[in-house]
Design an enzyme around this catalytic site. Structure first.
Site, PDB file in Angstrom:
ATOM      1  N   ASP A  90       0.844  -1.208   0.000  1.00 19.05           N
ATOM      2  CA  ASP A  90       0.000   0.000   0.000  1.00 19.05           C
ATOM      3  C   ASP A  90       0.880   1.259   0.000  1.00 19.05           C
ATOM      4  O   ASP A  90       0.372   2.381  -0.082  1.00 19.05           O
ATOM      5  CB  ASP A  90      -1.007  -0.006   1.152  1.00 19.05           C
ATOM      6  N   GLU A 125       9.723  -4.375  10.388  1.00 17.14           N
ATOM      7  CA  GLU A 125      10.167  -3.073   9.875  1.00 17.14           C
ATOM      8  C   GLU A 125      10.642  -2.156  11.007  1.00 17.14           C
ATOM      9  O   GLU A 125      10.019  -2.084  12.075  1.00 17.14           O
ATOM     10  CB  GLU A 125       9.005  -2.380   9.120  1.00 17.14           C
TER      11      GLU A 125
HETATM   12  O1  KIV Z   1       3.592  -1.088   1.640  1.00 18.08           O
HETATM   13  C1  KIV Z   1       4.729  -1.568   1.472  1.00 18.08           C
HETATM   14  O2  KIV Z   1       5.348  -1.412   0.413  1.00 18.08           O
HETATM   15  C2  KIV Z   1       5.306  -2.340   2.579  1.00 18.08           C
HETATM   16  C3  KIV Z   1       6.738  -2.773   2.463  1.00 18.08           C
HETATM   17  C4  KIV Z   1       7.664  -1.649   2.388  1.00 18.08           C
HETATM   18  C5  KIV Z   1       7.101  -3.762   3.486  1.00 18.08           C
HETATM   19  O3  KIV Z   1       4.648  -2.605   3.522  1.00 18.08           O
END
Ligand code: KIV
Length: 275
Positions: A49, A187
């Site tokens: 997202d 993260e």
């Molecule tokens: O939304 C995203 O791209 C993510 C990744 C960076 C892990 O959650």
């Protein structure tokens, strides 16, 4: 005539089986052409997202809708043929109840052809993760710094600095693995904590701004390609500077147009001999 041989896509079981064998490689993709370019090099593509910020120019991921995720998820599935494709559940589409989560996830899987979904949250999402996985929806969980909680965190802050925060990240990681997630993204945590969580986890831990000791890594492709300059997280290594190349190409094209120089069209619009 024999049927064409098609290589099988990586499955969630393949990803699980890589823990302890070799590092898992993942990048985000939002479009078919980008998926096609990345597909030979990654184990899984995430339709994150983050597209809300990278593609649509929103300040956070919160305005992203299920319809956007379906449109981009379908494009990435069509553009790839060997990587596992996982699509994010957007903010507000899964937190209220496990039934809401199943409705959104099943729609995303059936309308895109992706093989699993990602959702943010730890202990509070464990029941939902069990509900989904027991009903045929593979789940990639996401703990630590979870961008959909930006308003509660008060920004994109490293998680696990204090002992209380570290305890929470540890408990979240254990809960999502226990609930049936096939892997989880970790993260924005400090390296010793990420290393400890990876060693303790029965499922692969995919790090982003966490530690090289995780079972795999993921980055936003536009960050590592130098295509997105609005916000560059500290953990991002740039492998290309495509933003500068796009600017140079556009400037060269503009100069050709203004000078009426079009090498590619020189022969196209010539009158036919004898006409
Ligand atoms: O939304 C995203 O791209 C993510 C990744 C960076 C892990 O959650």
């Amino acid at each position: 005539m024999s049927a064409p041989v098609r290589s099988r896509r990586t499955s969630v079981a393949d990803i699980r089986a890589l823990k302890g064998v070799r590092p898992i490689v993942s990048l985000t993709a939002y479009t078919a052409p980008m998926a096609q370019l990345l597909d030979p090099h990654v184990d899984f593509l995430l339709v994150g997202d983050s597209l809300g910020m990278v593609v649509y120019g929103f300040e956070t991921t919160l305005p992203v809708t299920v319809e956007m995720m379906i449109a981009h998820g379908g494009a990435v599935v069509r553009g790839s043929n060997r990587s596992l494709v996982i699509v994010d559940l957007p903010f507000g589409s899964y937190q209220a109840s496990r039934e809401d989560a199943f409705r959104t996830a099943s729609r995303i899987l059936s309308e895109t052809g992706a093989q699993g979904v990602k959702l943010e949250g730890g202990e509070e999402m464990a029941e939902t993760i069990s509900f989904l996985t027991e009903r045929g929806v593979p789940v990639l969980a996401h703990v630590g710094l979870t961008p959909q909680l930006v308003n509660s965190f008060g920004g994109y802050k490293t998680q696990g600095r204090s002992e209380a925060e570290a305890r929470k990240v540890r408990a979240d990681a254990a809960a999502v693995a226990e609930a049936g997630a096939f892997a989880f993204v970790l993260e924005g945590t400090l390296e010793p904590l990420a290393r400890e969580i990876t060693a303790a986890s029965p499922v692969p831990v995919i790090g982003i701004g966490a530690s090289p000791e995780c079972d795999g890594q993921i980055l936003v492709s536009e960050d590592m390609l130098g295509l997105f300059n609005e916000f560059i997280p500290r953990h991002v290594k740039r492998y290309a500077n495509l933003g500068a190349s796009v600017g140079e190409a556009a400037a060269a094209y503009a100069a050709d147009v203004k000078a009426r120089v079009f090498p590619g069209l020189e022969n196209t619009f010539q009158p036919k001999r004898g006409a």
